[in-house]
Design an enzyme around this catalytic site. Structure first.
Site, PDB file in Angstrom:
ATOM      1  N   ASN A   1      -2.844  -1.224  14.025  1.00 49.63           N
ATOM      2  CA  ASN A   1      -2.540  -0.720  12.686  1.00 49.63           C
ATOM      3  C   ASN A   1      -1.796  -1.796  11.904  1.00 49.63           C
ATOM      4  O   ASN A   1      -1.445  -2.845  12.444  1.00 49.63           O
ATOM      5  CB  ASN A   1      -1.702   0.559  12.778  1.00 49.63           C
ATOM      6  CG  ASN A   1      -1.719   1.345  11.484  1.00 49.63           C
ATOM      7  OD1 ASN A   1      -2.763   1.521  10.858  1.00 49.63           O
ATOM      8  ND2 ASN A   1      -0.567   1.816  11.069  1.00 49.63           N
ATOM      9  N   LYS A   2      -1.551  -1.524  10.651  1.00 53.33           N
ATOM     10  CA  LYS A   2      -0.856  -2.457   9.767  1.00 53.33           C
ATOM     11  C   LYS A   2       0.380  -3.027  10.450  1.00 53.33           C
ATOM     12  O   LYS A   2       1.123  -2.310  11.108  1.00 53.33           O
ATOM     13  CB  LYS A   2      -0.454  -1.724   8.491  1.00 53.33           C
ATOM     14  CG  LYS A   2      -0.266  -2.578   7.305  1.00 53.33           C
ATOM     15  CD  LYS A   2      -1.542  -3.240   6.833  1.00 53.33           C
ATOM     16  CE  LYS A   2      -2.594  -2.247   6.427  1.00 53.33           C
ATOM     17  NZ  LYS A   2      -3.951  -2.592   6.609  1.00 53.33           N
TER      18      LYS A   2
ATOM     19  N   GLN B   1       0.828  -1.206   0.000  1.00 55.76           N
ATOM     20  CA  GLN B   1       0.000   0.000   0.000  1.00 55.76           C
ATOM     21  C   GLN B   1       0.862   1.255   0.000  1.00 55.76           C
ATOM     22  O   GLN B   1       0.510   2.255  -0.608  1.00 55.76           O
ATOM     23  CB  GLN B   1      -0.936   0.031   1.216  1.00 55.76           C
ATOM     24  CG  GLN B   1      -1.925  -1.102   1.264  1.00 55.76           C
ATOM     25  CD  GLN B   1      -1.474  -2.225   2.183  1.00 55.76           C
ATOM     26  OE1 GLN B   1      -0.305  -2.612   2.197  1.00 55.76           O
ATOM     27  NE2 GLN B   1      -2.393  -2.778   2.942  1.00 55.76           N
TER      28      GLN B   1
ATOM     29  N   ASP C   1      -5.998   1.696  12.312  1.00 52.13           N
ATOM     30  CA  ASP C   1      -7.245   1.040  11.931  1.00 52.13           C
ATOM     31  C   ASP C   1      -8.225   1.028  13.099  1.00 52.13           C
ATOM     32  O   ASP C   1      -9.423   1.019  12.892  1.00 52.13           O
ATOM     33  CB  ASP C   1      -6.962  -0.390  11.465  1.00 52.13           C
ATOM     34  CG  ASP C   1      -6.310  -0.394  10.101  1.00 52.13           C
ATOM     35  OD1 ASP C   1      -7.046  -0.275   9.111  1.00 52.13           O
ATOM     36  OD2 ASP C   1      -5.077  -0.494  10.017  1.00 52.13           O
TER      37      ASP C   1
END
Length: 181
Positions: free
Chosen positions: A102-103, A51, A92
């Site tokens: 989060n990621k 991403q 997130d």
């Protein structure tokens, strides 16, 4: 946060393609750039879906913001070498005890930032705050679409609040910690 020109690290995609308007973490970076306060942005590639290298790099290029894509496992090294002045990431989910989901890879960035005294900032909309849950109530998703069955692959990691310096949202800025405190 931006009292002078800075080299910024960001992770995953937090821009217009992922959110609304300017974005969250990338929105802060865009505004800082507009004010002449961004020297360069380091973009973690965010494997395996990339991403960062696909979406964030694309958005920075469109905005004319200088950037370099870096492999995820290079990030702590860059921080240790003094090449990063501030890290700004998205989230997130943020639980009521201020743990940041989060990621995967975000925790590594936060740990390196704390070790080398670099501010670690989380930018997220207020809708990301989950007042119904504490961090221990949430099961972290494990990816099933892995290249081989012997892979252990989590989608997210959990950054504890003592590694987060500030959380920035549409409701304001919350100071959690500061290096050296």
């Amino acid at each position: 946060m931006f009292e002078r020109k800075k080299r910024v690290l960001t992770y995953c995609n937090t821009g217009s393609l992922a959110t609304v308007g300017l974005g969250t973490a990338l929105g802060i970076i865009k505004l800082a750039h507009k004010n002449g306060l961004v020297e360069e942005v380091y973009v973690g590639e965010t494997s395996p879906y990339f991403q960062g290298s696909r979406l964030t790099a694309y958005e920075l290029k469109l905005e004319g913001i200088p950037y370099k894509v870096v492999p995820d496992n290079h990030i702590p090294f860059l921080i240790s070498r003094g090449m990063v002045d501030i890290a700004i990431v998205g989230a997130d989910r943020i639980t009521r005890d201020f743990f940041v989901f989060n990621k995967i890879g975000t925790l590594s960035i936060a740990l390196a930032c704390r070790k080398f005294n670099v501010p670690f900032v989380v930018a997220a909309p207020s809708t990301t705050f989950d007042e119904n849950y504490f961090s221990e109530d949430i099961e972290v998703e494990r990816r099933k679409d892995v290249p081989r069955e012997d892979y252990l692959y989590f989608a997210f990691d959990i950054t504890p609040p003592d590694l987060v310096d500030f959380i920035v949202s549409d409701k304001g800025i919350k100071k959690l910690a500061w290096p050296g405190q």
